[in-house]
Design an enzyme around this catalytic site. Structure first.
Site, short mmCIF file in Angstrom:
data_model
loop_
_atom_site.label_atom_id
_atom_site.label_comp_id
_atom_site.label_asym_id
_atom_site.label_seq_id
_atom_site.Cartn_x
_atom_site.Cartn_y
_atom_site.Cartn_z
N GLN A 1 18.29 31.75 9.25
CA GLN A 1 17.25 30.72 9.30
C GLN A 1 16.77 30.30 7.91
O GLN A 1 16.16 29.24 7.77
CB GLN A 1 16.05 31.18 10.12
CG GLN A 1 16.33 31.28 11.62
CD GLN A 1 15.09 31.70 12.37
OE1 GLN A 1 14.78 32.88 12.45
NE2 GLN A 1 14.35 30.74 12.91
N HIS B 1 16.21 37.31 20.96
CA HIS B 1 16.11 35.98 20.35
C HIS B 1 16.60 36.03 18.89
O HIS B 1 17.41 35.20 18.48
CB HIS B 1 14.65 35.50 20.41
CG HIS B 1 14.39 34.22 19.70
ND1 HIS B 1 14.02 33.06 20.35
CD2 HIS B 1 14.47 33.89 18.38
CE1 HIS B 1 13.89 32.08 19.46
NE2 HIS B 1 14.13 32.56 18.26
N GLU B 2 16.09 37.03 18.13
CA GLU B 2 16.45 37.09 16.71
C GLU B 2 17.93 37.39 16.53
O GLU B 2 18.60 36.79 15.67
CB GLU B 2 15.59 38.12 15.97
CG GLU B 2 14.11 37.82 15.94
CD GLU B 2 13.77 36.41 15.50
OE1 GLU B 2 14.51 35.83 14.67
OE2 GLU B 2 12.77 35.86 15.99
N HIS C 1 20.34 34.56 16.70
CA HIS C 1 20.53 33.76 15.48
C HIS C 1 21.75 34.24 14.68
O HIS C 1 22.33 33.47 13.92
CB HIS C 1 19.30 33.85 14.58
CG HIS C 1 18.15 32.97 15.00
ND1 HIS C 1 18.23 31.60 14.98
CD2 HIS C 1 16.90 33.26 15.44
CE1 HIS C 1 17.07 31.08 15.39
NE2 HIS C 1 16.25 32.07 15.68
N GLY D 1 9.23 36.73 14.40
CA GLY D 1 10.48 37.26 13.88
C GLY D 1 11.17 36.19 13.07
O GLY D 1 10.80 35.01 13.10
N CYS E 1 10.69 28.85 18.43
CA CYS E 1 11.56 29.25 17.32
C CYS E 1 11.15 28.44 16.09
O CYS E 1 10.95 27.23 16.19
CB CYS E 1 13.02 28.97 17.67
SG CYS E 1 14.17 29.41 16.36
N LEU E 2 11.04 29.11 14.96
CA LEU E 2 10.63 28.42 13.73
C LEU E 2 11.67 27.38 13.32
O LEU E 2 11.34 26.47 12.56
CB LEU E 2 10.40 29.44 12.61
CG LEU E 2 9.26 30.44 12.88
CD1 LEU E 2 9.23 31.50 11.80
CD2 LEU E 2 7.92 29.75 13.00
#
Ligand code: NI
Length: 179
Positions: free
Chosen positions: A52, A142-143, A146, A47, A100-101
């Site tokens: 981000q 999670h997404e 952000h 995701g 997480c990226l």
């Protein structure tokens, strides 16, 4: 489409509450979603949230058939979710490993609601209203975190459960993404 730079933890843009999207089905929005998709796929992500890549909007994408960074996860439908609202459908929490990226190289064990309803709009403004459990519910939480400036380590009650992916999961190939 363009692979965009993914901001890393420490960048103040990851700590903001994102702005609501007000215009749908526009060339700009389609280009943003296309760039995010290309960026997520290039990073082997499950995701990605607009903040981000430095875009201050309440927009996330997620989904995969199979993800090499989470080989045990069940498929999650490819989704563009805008202006989301999450409602827990029970107070039960599941513990699970997340990466997480924006936090490359690490994984942490994070409690998330096990069963949620999520609502929002897609890129054309159509309503999305779904229930989710398991990894699907985890990815959505999670997404969407952000979008309120939360990275998963800030959701961890026990920081002894934070570690390097290469140590915790040596079977994962680093070439599949430095998450
Ligand atoms: Ni993330």
């Amino acid at each position: 489409m363009t692979v965009r730079e993914i901001l890393k933890m420490g960048d103040p843009r990851l700590l903001k509450v994102a702005q609501a999207v007000t215009e749908f089905d526009t060339p700009e929005l389609r280009r943003l979603v296309a760039d995010m998709l290309e960026t997520m796929v290039a990073a082997h992500g499950a995701g990605l949230a607009a903040p981000q890549i430095g875009v201050d909007l309440q927009l996330v994408i997620f989904g995969f058939e199979h993800n090499q960074r989470y080989p045990d996860a069940e498929p999650v439908p490819m989704t563009t979710l805008i202006n989301p609202v999450i409602t827990p459908l029970s107070q039960a929490l599941d513990d699970g490993w997340e990466g997480c990226l924006s936090v490359p190289g690490l994984r942490g064990k994070v409690p998330r609601f096990a069963h949620i309803r999520y609502q929002g709009l897609d890129g054309s403004g159509a309503v999305i209203d779904r229930e989710a459990t398991g990894f699907h519910a985890r990815v959505v939480q999670h997404e969407c975190d952000h979008l309120i400036g939360r990275l998963y380590p800030t959701r961890m009650p026990d920081l002894t459960q934070l570690g390097f992916t290469s140590v915790l999961f040596p079977e994962l190939d680093p070439a599949d993404g430095d998450d």
